[in-house]
Design an enzyme around this catalytic site. Structure first.
Site, mmCIF file in Angstrom:
data_model
loop_
_atom_site.group_PDB
_atom_site.id
_atom_site.type_symbol
_atom_site.label_atom_id
_atom_site.label_comp_id
_atom_site.label_asym_id
_atom_site.label_seq_id
_atom_site.Cartn_x
_atom_site.Cartn_y
_atom_site.Cartn_z
ATOM 1 N N ASP A 371 0.805 -1.031 0.101
ATOM 2 C CA ASP A 371 -0.074 -0.018 0.015
ATOM 3 C C ASP A 371 0.873 1.316 -0.080
ATOM 4 O O ASP A 371 2.071 1.124 0.272
ATOM 5 C CB ASP A 371 -1.189 0.012 1.108
ATOM 6 N N ASP A 572 -6.519 -2.966 2.898
ATOM 7 C CA ASP A 572 -5.697 -3.814 2.617
ATOM 8 C C ASP A 572 -5.841 -5.342 3.336
ATOM 9 O O ASP A 572 -5.213 -6.161 2.990
ATOM 10 C CB ASP A 572 -4.371 -3.492 3.303
#
Length: 677
Positions: A371, A572
């Site tokens: 990320d 995520d």
């Protein structure tokens, strides 16, 4: 999972999710307590069994025998077998159902054969007075004890106290302000239905997915979508349940609750990924599977041969001995001791290992998906540049005027400006007639002078001169630039954006040196993502992703090789669970942390490299210990089967006992030699 009303039913969802985990994941509190209770009781019962029974058919110097003592041993052995061995029976049943015999099946075979044959030996000795039949109660009891201890050590080393699904459910508030007949009622979130009208106050969590029907605000969606900055919302804008409202007050129409809500979809993705991951086979289980087939085959062959050349009692005794020695005590401790050592080392360096299976995947990693916001960048939308371009104004004066105009604004860019003014302890000035310039910024009066805080589009539309070179430089760095004007003249500007973590560049370079390809997956906008990726040297970038997009990309990359995912947000979580190795930043959400295999407590990216180094060393030690534990079988199984009988050599049980003990000591010493990285 049939009902996704999260606050009433998240315990049921957690239960459903837990049913996907195998014996290797038995770290839930009640299971651990049950295992500890079984171990304590089994050890207490083992002590008199050791004192009253022979070891591998050999009478020990301290052995205590008296009339009926073997019946007591048989009774105690029965309790240990059925009570202490029950976790292994359940595990073996699951393995056989999946047609994948492994550690649980091997243990069950060893203690099962030992128990049945030992009961037969006691009956033969005590009732029929056949004294040459050897019992294995000593081996049965100690094997159950050591295997239980090994499982407890492993659970202690890799325990996780939370559930990701449970953490997801807690993102929603308990209550919602539902409007019925112009009256506001506080109701449970689980009572909301699509079409309900709900009021959301400043600073509250949004109770469900919906569409604004009145009011305006800015919403912090970073924990949900990964977008670095707050998002402005007005009538007809969509909002996501679980995100946090800013300073505005608005009413919304519920469009997503229950199974149709955003978080419910993330839950489904997360549970699916965890179920898939829990089926990964460990190296220890593969070795145990090979030993199961090897021992079974050798025992059958030995039984047939000895039956032909000698008699049934001899053939049965040889076959039983083969099956029992196939599950040495060393194999039960080979992996747990290494795991306990490596997790202790990791913890000292701020690495919490939730799933030790991930360490075995490291050696084959090809991709590191990560990320952006909160992982590679600080995750805070802050001022990166502030300058006065008019000699009559200082930087602090420009900031004071900007903050004075923004003090009542809900716009996301106002947050960074007001925070900077507060940090500098600047005194805001009285303003009047503050108005929003739709899509451009705002204007207002300060000390009888009209000031404007606007975007570059306003400058272009009104032909206001500005430094285009500076603008391009700042914009290409992923910044949002606002200009302070008076009388159509630029007084100064502010550039706001996320900041790259200091060690991020070094981290990417080290990944490349290890032949691991870095890939960026982010919910943030393409411009910001591209800038950060270019700065860090990441060629493969995917932006503006939803959780399902990230999880899908993880699966796509897994077709080409093993994947490591690094992240910190709710968006995520499914990807962290799906990846072969999921690493969460410790400052991230509980959902991400609970979904990951490893947590970086300090949030330092260099700790990922430390984890890779430790995993490599740990895997080497695991392999060595499995060779020591299973190597015993390579020698002992053929000897136990009588392969050297034609040359006059038949394995002495004492030799087998010495080899068994020696291999256990060796794996323990080898585990302790695992050094700090």
């Amino acid at each position: 999972m049939n009902d996704m009303n999260m606050h009433h039913d998240h315990m049921q969802m957690n239960h459903d999710n837990m049913s996907c985990h195998d014996m290797g994941n038995m770290h839930m509190g009640n299971m651990k307590k049950d295992m500890q209770r079984k171990l304590i009781i089994s050890v207490i019962l083992t002590i008199p069994m050791i004192l009253m029974s022979p070891f591998m058919g050999i009478k020990m110097p301290f052995e205590i025998t008296f009339p009926g003592s073997m019946w007591i041993v048989a009774l105690l052995g029965t309790i240990v077998f059925f009570y202490g061995g029950s976790p292994f029976f359940k595990g073996a049943k699951k393995e056989l159902k999946q047609h994948q015999p492994a550690m649980m099946t091997l243990i069950t075979m060893g203690i099962g054969v030992a128990y049945v044959y030992s009961i037969y030996a006691v009956i033969a000795d005590q009732i029929f007075h056949i004294h040459n039949v050897m019992s294995f109660f000593w081996e049965l009891a100690t094997l159950v004890d050591i295997m239980l201890l090994g499982h407890i050590i492993e659970m202690d080393a890799t325990s996780s106290a939370h559930s990701a699904v449970d953490s997801l459910s807690k993102l929603l508030p308990n209550k919602a302000h539902r409007i019925v007949d112009n009256q506001t009622q506080d109701v449970d979130v689980s009572a909301l239905h699509n079409g309900d009208i709900v009021k959301v106050l400043a600073g509250e969590k949004i109770p469900a997915d919906g569409v604004l029907i009145s009011g305006s605000t800015s919403v912090d969606e970073s924990m949900v979508t990964g977008e670095a900055k707050a998002v402005a919302k007005k009538v007809n804008s969509q909002v996501i349940g679980g995100s946090v409202n800013g300073d505005g007050v608005f009413t919304m129409k519920v469009t997503g609750t229950g199974q149709s809500g955003y978080l419910a979809k993330v839950m489904h993705l997360l549970s699916s990924a965890q179920a898939k991951k829990s089926s990964q086979e460990t190296l220890a289980n593969r070795v145990a599977g090979w030993l199961f087939y090897a021992a079974t085959s050798i025992a059958i062959i030995a039984f047939i041969i000895w039956l032909m050349v000698k008699n049934l009692p001899t053939a049965l005794s040889v076959a039983v001995t083969v099956l029992i020695v196939a599950c040495p005590h060393a194999l039960g401790m080979a992996i747990p001791l290494v795991i306990a050592r490596s997790t202790a080392i990791a913890a000292r360096h701020g690495l919490l290992i939730h799933n030790r299976n991930a360490m075995e995947q490291v050696k084959a990693l090809r991709y590191a998906l990560m990320d952006k916001t909160g992982t590679l960048t600080a995750g805070k939308f802050a001022i990166n540049a502030l300058h006065s371009v008019d000699p009559n104004y200082t930087d602090d004066q420009v900031l004071t005027l900007m903050a004075s105009l923004e003090k009542n604004s809900n716009h996301p860019l106002a947050v960074g400006i007001l925070r900077a003014a507060k940090q500098k302890q600047l005194t805001l000035l009285p303003t009047s007639d503050v108005q929003e310039l739709t899509g451009m910024g705002l204007k207002g009066n300060v000390d009888n002078t009209t000031y404007q805080l606007v975007s570059v589009q306003y400058l272009l539309n009104h032909h206001v001169a500005y430094d285009q070179t500076t603008f391009k430089q700042l914009a290409s760095s992923g910044n949002s630039i606002s200009y302070l004007l008076a009388n159509e003249h630029v007084l100064g500007y502010v550039a706001q954006g996320d900041q790259i973590k200091p060690n991020a560049k070094q981290f990417i370079n080290e990944l490349k040196q290890r032949h691991i390809t870095p890939v960026m997956l982010t919910g943030d906008n393409t411009a910001s993502a591209t800038f950060v990726a270019k700065q860090l040297g990441i060629a493969d970038v995917h932006a503006q992703l939803l959780p399902e997009d990230k999880e899908k990309l993880v699966r796509q990359y897994q077709k080409q090789g093993k994947v490591m995912m690094i992240g910190d947000g709710i968006n995520d979580a499914p990807s962290l669970a799906r990846a072969d190795v999921g690493i969460a930043i410790g400052s991230g959400t509980d959902v991400a942390i609970d979904s990951a295999d490893v947590v970086l407590v300090k949030g330092n990216l260099t700790d990922v490299i430390n984890f890779l180094k430790l995993s490599h060393k740990t895997t080497v030690k695991m392999t060595e210990n499995l060779w020591w534990g299973a190597g015993y079988n390579i020698i002992i199984l053929p000897l136990a089967a009588g392969i050297l009988a034609p040359f006059g050599f038949i394995l002495n049980p004492m030799v087998g006992a010495i080899l068994m003990s020696l291999s256990t000591v060796i794996v323990a010493i080898n585990a302790v030699t695992l050094r700090d990285f």
